[in-house]
Design a protein around this motif. Structure first.
Motif: not given
Length: 295
Positions: A9-20, A49-50, A54-59
């Motif tokens: 979860f932390v890595v997804i939040a830091e990268e802002g993307s599932i791919t990255k 927020n999907r 490519k771009n995901m931001s935290l709710t």
């Protein structure tokens, strides 16, 4: 939910993307997406927020969860280090943050520390004080070598030897006096190293000349210290730097002149977190700094 999922979860939040995030974690995207979905199902909230893949931001709930997830991971890392050091095994991890102005102060200490503990491989981060304090707060680094930030609540600070500023020019710069005044400096084309901090040396220099009602002759503002020094060597202009930066190598190739009534003397500090476990590696590094500073 387990520690592994929190790390995901932390890595997804830091990268802002599932791919990255998947690339950083060396795993495929589908299982990572499934892990995130499982976390959201367990919590009963949406963490991101999907808007697109490519771009995901935290709710808002995601931001709260991120803060606590990081705290849990920090605590786990500290617990592992403390248990490992129970048998007198020093941690091999040491992350240090320093500003460009304090790097020369740190280097001889780091050299002595490495001679004593060659198995420890330090990780060095350079940046402005605001960036470094963010890294320290987020447990990315263990200690900062810098002039004091504006806010020090929650941190322990240790003063080092004061560091005067000097006027630095190429060998071609003609000057017969032992020192130079601010009025005389104002007539020389200056190259200044800029930083976004409100308490940066750049801001202090420009503010002091404004206070003295002297107009600075700034010929270039640099954002890269290496380029700044090359421009000085090639006689593009002169600059003002802490003495520690030029005492060793640079003094052989440049003219170093004392500034009359230097108004920019700073006191570098060691800064580390007050709370949490202090590893024996960090304690030894601080001890090495203290022994060097007392000489």
């Amino acid at each position: 939910m387990d520690i592994r999922q929190l790390k995901y979860f932390v890595v997804i939040a830091e990268e802002g993307s599932i791919t990255k995030a998947a690339e950083r974690l060396f795993m495929a995207q589908p299982p990572l997406s499934r892990q995130l979905q499982a976390m959201e199902n367990e919590l009963g909230v949406t963490l991101f927020n999907r808007t697109n893949k490519k771009n995901m931001s935290l709710t808002p709930q995601g931001r709260i969860f991120l803060k606590n997830a990081k705290r849990i991971l920090y605590t786990m890392d500290e617990a592992i280090t403390e248990v490992q050091e129970y048998n007198l095994q020093m941690s091999k991890k040491l992350s240090i943050g320093t500003t460009i102005y304090c790097s020369e102060i740190m280097l001889p200490v780091l050299k002595k520390f490495r001679e004593k503990y060659p198995f420890i491989i330090p990780e060095i981060h350079e940046g402005n004080i605001s960036h470094l304090m963010d890294l320290l707060k987020n447990h990315t680094i263990d200690i900062v070598v810098s002039a004091l930030p504006i806010h020090t609540e929650g941190y322990i600070t240790k003063e080092l030897q004061p560091d005067k500023c000097v006027f630095v020019a190429s060998k071609a710069f003609e000057w017969i006096k032992e020192c130079i005044s601010l009025e005389e400096i104002s007539r020389v084309p200056l190259l200044l190293l800029n930083a976004p901090d409100s308490n940066s040396l750049y801001k202090k220099i420009t503010s002091e000349f404004e206070r003295k009602e002297l107009k600075l002759n700034v010929s270039c503002v640099c954002h890269d210290s290496g380029l700044l020094l090359k421009m000085i060597l090639n006689n593009f202009g002169a600059t003002i730097l802490p003495k520690s930066m030029v005492d060793n190598m640079l003094g052989k190739f440049m003219r170093i002149i004392t500034i009359e009534d230097d108004p920019w003397t700073t006191t570098p500090n060691l800064i580390w977190r007050r709370e949490g476990y202090i590893s024996s590696t960090l304690r030894e590094f601080i001890k090495t700094f203290e022994s060097q500073s007392s000489k």
